[in-house]
Design a protein around this motif. Structure first.
Motif, PDB file in Angstrom:
ATOM      1  N   ASN A  48      24.091 162.687  -9.283  1.00 42.80           N
ATOM      2  CA  ASN A  48      22.782 162.218  -8.834  1.00 42.80           C
ATOM      3  C   ASN A  48      22.810 160.696  -8.902  1.00 42.80           C
ATOM      4  N   PRO A  49      23.492 160.064  -7.922  1.00 43.46           N
ATOM      5  CA  PRO A  49      23.736 158.625  -8.012  1.00 43.46           C
ATOM      6  C   PRO A  49      22.479 157.795  -7.801  1.00 43.46           C
ATOM      7  N   ARG A  50      22.432 156.656  -8.512  1.00 46.87           N
ATOM      8  CA  ARG A  50      21.337 155.701  -8.360  1.00 46.87           C
ATOM      9  C   ARG A  50      21.932 154.313  -8.147  1.00 46.87           C
ATOM     10  N   LEU A  85      25.899 155.235  -5.146  1.00 44.68           N
ATOM     11  CA  LEU A  85      25.790 155.995  -3.891  1.00 44.68           C
ATOM     12  C   LEU A  85      27.073 155.912  -3.071  1.00 44.68           C
ATOM     13  N   THR A  86      27.635 154.709  -2.966  1.00 44.85           N
ATOM     14  CA  THR A  86      28.843 154.564  -2.146  1.00 44.85           C
ATOM     15  C   THR A  86      30.040 155.251  -2.789  1.00 44.85           C
ATOM     16  N   HIS A 120      29.836 157.965  -4.629  1.00 48.82           N
ATOM     17  CA  HIS A 120      29.615 159.397  -4.397  1.00 48.82           C
ATOM     18  C   HIS A 120      29.964 159.764  -2.960  1.00 48.82           C
TER      19      HIS A 120
END
Length: 299
Positions: free
Chosen positions: A130-132, A137-138, A140
């Protein structure tokens, strides 16, 4: 075996190349700018965001295994420049993975504990990311790109990698040593828990994943989960520095550009059970780090 290693000038990539050379493998290193290591393997200067050049370099090398540690890891820089972060972390990984598929090469892609939000760590390989933040995000998305083109690839997640000598910008451990050596005070997070990872140990695990062509998710990191203050104090004890130079602080007080996971860290039960290269406890990691530092100083 023929290996290609991206980021071969970097902290992890340079150590992977050294281990592969020592084992008698044929190695091609890819890096941005001129070679910055004393190793003897073939080297190709290549900007990984130049897909045409990258694909050509990979096809010319014709590796059986690609180990891909290269990425944009400065978390706040990623937040400020999402286009560059996407190009390096996602675009380049997709290009590497497409070439791996075309060549029939096994892929070991290096990822991070930052793919998790840090609400409920430490995490095992089955935990849902659950990237933040842009960096998370990149990274993931890079995992998904690797899996899309090479379903049998290895995803090797690591965390807070440190080592001596540093490569390029100072890593967390090298930064602390530099500050403490000069008697400079440092502020460290008392509320962020991480699996600090000695680069040489990470490299050993990556090499084994490549040599054995293992797939799936692997937590290739340090064995112990500690907060950053505890890491700093343990380093001071091993190196003989003054732990009074450490001022504990909280992550929220720093007002950083990018969010960081708080209760992060990675579980290493799978690696302990299935790899010959074992994750190191904090004490042993710091002793090896200290030995490398002393050797580098000619002590």
């Amino acid at each position: 075996m023929r290996f290609l290693v991206t980021g071969s000038n970097g902290l992890v990539g340079s150590r992977v190349c050294a281990l592969l050379e020592r084992a008698g493998h044929e190695v091609v290193g890819l890096g941005k700018g001129p070679r910055r290591t004393p190793l003897h393997h073939a080297y190709v200067e290549c900007d990984l965001t130049d897909e045409r050049r990258l694909s050509g370099a990979l096809e010319a090398a014709a590796p059986e295994v690609i180990i891909h540690p290269a990425s944009m890891t400065e978390v706040d820089s990623c937040e400020r420049d999402p286009e560059q972060a996407f190009a390096v972390n996602v675009g380049a990984t997709g290009a590497v993975a497409r070439s791996a598929r075309k060549l029939g090469a096994h892929l070991v892609h290096v990822s991070t504990d930052y793919v998790f939000d840090g609400e409920a760590g430490p995490y095992d390989e089955q935990a849902l990311p659950n990237p933040r933040g842009v960096y998370a995000l990149t990274k993931h998305m890079a995992e998904q790109a690797a899996r899309t083109f090479v379903p049998g690839c290895a995803i090797a997640r690591t965390a807070v990698v440190y080592g001596w000598p540093a490569a390029g910008r100072a890593n967390f451990g090298a930064w602390l040593v530099g500050a403490f050596s000069q008697g400079q005070p440092v502020r460290l997070f008392e509320d962020q828990y991480v699996s600090a990872s000695f680069a040489d140990s990470v490299a050993e695990m990556l090499v084994e994943l490549g040599e054995r062509k293992l797939g799936g998710v692997w937590n290739t990191c340090g064995a112990d989960v500690v907060d950053r203050v505890s890491f700093g104090r343990a380093l001071c004890e091993v190196f003989g520095f003054d732990a009074g130079l450490i001022t504990p602080t909280r992550l929220a007080d720093m007002k950083l550009a990018s969010p960081r996971p708080l209760r992060s860290g990675l579980r290493v039960d799978k690696v302990r059970a299935q790899l010959r290269s074992q994750p190191l406890g904090l004490g042993e990691s710091l002793r090896r780090f200290h030995a490398a530092w002393q050797a580098g100083r000619g002590a």
